[in-house]
Design an enzyme around this catalytic site. Structure first.
Site, PDB file in Angstrom:
ATOM      1  N   ASN A   9       0.872  -1.180   0.000  1.00  0.00           N
ATOM      2  CA  ASN A   9       0.000   0.000   0.000  1.00  0.00           C
ATOM      3  C   ASN A   9       0.908   1.228   0.000  1.00  0.00           C
ATOM      4  OD1 ASN A   9      -1.780   2.057   0.548  1.00  0.00           O
ATOM      5  ND2 ASN A   9      -2.282   1.378   2.617  1.00  0.00           N
ATOM      6  N   LYS A  11       0.123   4.251  -0.314  1.00  0.00           N
ATOM      7  CA  LYS A  11      -0.537   5.449   0.241  1.00  0.00           C
ATOM      8  C   LYS A  11      -0.293   6.641  -0.693  1.00  0.00           C
ATOM      9  CE  LYS A  11      -0.170   3.327   4.726  1.00  0.00           C
ATOM     10  NZ  LYS A  11      -0.082   3.431   6.183  1.00  0.00           N
ATOM     11  N   HIS A  98      -9.418   0.999   4.946  1.00  0.00           N
ATOM     12  CA  HIS A  98      -8.150   1.241   5.639  1.00  0.00           C
ATOM     13  C   HIS A  98      -8.408   2.214   6.792  1.00  0.00           C
ATOM     14  CE1 HIS A  98      -4.103   2.579   6.525  1.00  0.00           C
ATOM     15  NE2 HIS A  98      -3.683   1.474   5.939  1.00  0.00           N
ATOM     16  N   GLU A 100      -6.875   4.680   7.837  1.00  0.00           N
ATOM     17  CA  GLU A 100      -6.711   6.110   7.496  1.00  0.00           C
ATOM     18  C   GLU A 100      -7.961   6.653   6.797  1.00  0.00           C
ATOM     19  OE1 GLU A 100      -2.990   5.571   5.456  1.00  0.00           O
ATOM     20  OE2 GLU A 100      -2.065   5.042   7.377  1.00  0.00           O
ATOM     21  N   GLU A 170      -5.385  -4.981  10.597  1.00  0.00           N
ATOM     22  CA  GLU A 170      -4.363  -3.960  10.803  1.00  0.00           C
ATOM     23  C   GLU A 170      -4.646  -3.212  12.107  1.00  0.00           C
ATOM     24  OE1 GLU A 170      -2.387  -2.808   6.816  1.00  0.00           O
ATOM     25  OE2 GLU A 170      -4.076  -1.473   7.158  1.00  0.00           O
ATOM     26  N   GLY A 176       2.463   2.283  10.693  1.00  0.00           N
ATOM     27  CA  GLY A 176       3.403   3.395  10.523  1.00  0.00           C
ATOM     28  C   GLY A 176       4.108   3.803  11.808  1.00  0.00           C
ATOM     29  N   SER A 216       3.474  -2.094  10.384  1.00  0.00           N
ATOM     30  CA  SER A 216       4.921  -2.149  10.625  1.00  0.00           C
ATOM     31  C   SER A 216       5.530  -3.523  10.338  1.00  0.00           C
ATOM     32  CB  SER A 216       5.260  -1.699  12.050  1.00  0.00           C
ATOM     33  OG  SER A 216       4.872  -0.351  12.240  1.00  0.00           O
TER      34      SER A 216
HETATM   35  P1  PGA Z   1       2.877   0.245   7.628  1.00  0.00           P
HETATM   36  O1  PGA Z   1       1.405   0.460   7.030  1.00  0.00           O
HETATM   37  O2  PGA Z   1       3.392  -1.034   7.060  1.00  0.00           O
HETATM   38  O3  PGA Z   1       3.637   1.447   7.172  1.00  0.00           O
HETATM   39  O4  PGA Z   1       2.713   0.182   9.121  1.00  0.00           O
HETATM   40  C1  PGA Z   1       0.534  -0.615   6.837  1.00  0.00           C
HETATM   41  C2  PGA Z   1      -0.751  -0.129   6.233  1.00  0.00           C
HETATM   42  O5  PGA Z   1      -1.195   0.973   6.569  1.00  0.00           O
HETATM   43  O6  PGA Z   1      -1.351  -0.828   5.395  1.00  0.00           O
END
Ligand code: PGA
Length: 255
Positions: A9, A11, A98, A100, A170, A176, A216
Site C-alpha cells: 500500500n 498510500k 483502511h 486512514e 491492521e 506506521g 509495521s
Molecule cells: P505500515 O502500514 O506497514 O507502514 O505500518 C501498513 C498499512 O497501513 O497498510
C-alpha cells in the site's frame, strides 16, 4: 487451499516517475527471486494504476490494486473514482476500509458495505481492512469491535461473494509506528476472525479466506508473522516503498 498474498500500500507517496521506476524494480526482483505460489499486489495512488497495470501484464504474478473506490457507479462526485473506472484501468483489487480512510475521511462500516458491493459488482476484489485502536485494545473491546466491523462491513455478502474478498487485520496502533503486533497477538486476532467467518459462512469458507496482517511489517519480522497458522500474508505500507524490503517480505514465505 487459501491464497498467500503480499500487498503493498503505497498510500499518497511517490511522484509518477518514481512510482513507475519502483514498480519496474519490484517486477524484476519478483521475477528473478521469488519462488513459490504467493501472489503479489501493488496498490499505488490511483493516478498510476493504468500504467502499472500495463507493465504488470508482462508478469502474471503481480497485480495492481487501488486504495479506495466510490460506492456509486458514476455521477456528479467531483474528485472521486468508481469501481468500474478502477477496473477498466486494469486493477484487480481495491483496498477498502483502511484505518486512514476510516479516521480521516469518516468512512463508516455502513459506507464500506456499499463500497464493497460496488467493487464486487465490477469484478474488483476488495482487500477489506479491520482493526482496533490502542485505546480500544486497552479497554478490552477489540474483539467486539472487530466482530462489528465484520458484521456491518462484509457479513451481508452471500458466501459466494464473500469468497472473493481478502481481509486485512491492521491494528491501528501498529500502522506506521514501528510497533508491530507480536506474532502471538496477531495470530490470536486472526484466529478469532476466522472463527467468526466459520460461524457465519461455515468452516470451508473460513478455511479458504485469506487474512493478511498489516502494521509495521518488515523484512525482519515478516517470516515469523507469516508462519502463524492463520496469517496468510501481509499488507505492507512503509516497507513497500523500497523494492528490496518489499521483495524480501514476499520471500519471507519461503523461510
Ligand atoms: P505500515 O502500514 O506497514 O507502514 O505500518 C501498513 C498499512 O497501513 O497498510
Amino acid at each position: 487451499m487459501r491464497k498467500k498474498i503480499v500487498a503493498g500500500n503505497w498510500k499518497m507517496n511517490l511522484d509518477y516517475t518514481a512510482g513507475l521506476s519502483l514498480f519496474s524494480e519490484v517486477l524484476n526482483m519478483v521475477n528473478d527471486e521469488v519462488r513459490g505460489d504467493q501472489e503479489v499486489i501493488v496498490c499505488p495512488p490511483s493516478l498510476f494504476v493504468y500504467s502499472l497495470a500495463q507493465l504488470a501484464k508482462q508478469n502474471s504474478r503481480v497485480s495492481v490494486g487501488a486504495q479506495n473506490g466510490h460506492q456509486a457507479d458514476s455521477g456528479a462526485y467531483t474528485g472521486e473514482i468508481s469501481a468500474s473506472q478502477i477496473k477498466s484501468a486494469g486493477a484487480e483489487y481495491v483496498i477498502l476500509g483502511h484505518s486512514e480512510r476510516r479516521q480521516y475521511f469518516a468512512e463508516t462500516n455502513q459506507l464500506l458495505a456499499e463500497k464493497t458491493n460496488a467493487a464486487l459488482k465490477n469484478d474488483l476484489k476488495p482487500i477489506f481492512c479491520i482493526g482496533e485502536t490502542l485505546d480500544e485494545r486497552n479497554q478490552n473491546i477489540h474483539f467486539q469491535l472487530i466482530k462489528t466491523q465484520l458484521e456491518e462491513g462484509v457479513f451481508h455478502l452471500s458466501a459466494e461473494e464473500f469468497a472473493k474478498i481478502v481481509l486485512a487485520y491492521e491494528p491501528v496502533w501498529a500502522i506506521g509506528t514501528g510497533v508491530t503486533a507480536s506474532p502471538e497477538q496477531a495470530q490470536e486476532i486472526h484466529a478469532f476472525i476466522r472463527s467468526e467467518i466459520a460461524a457465519k459462512y461455515g468452516a470451508e469458507v473460513a478455511q479458504n479466506t485469506t487474512i493478511l496482517y498489516g502494521g509495521s511489517c518488515n523484512p525482519k519480522n515478516a517470516a515469523e508473522l507469516f508462519s502463524q497458522a492463520d496469517i496468510d500474508g501481509g499488507l505492507i505500507g512503509g516497507a513497500s516503498l523500497k523494492s528490496r524490503d518489499f521483495t524480501d517480505i514476499i520471500k519471507a514465505f519461503n523461510k
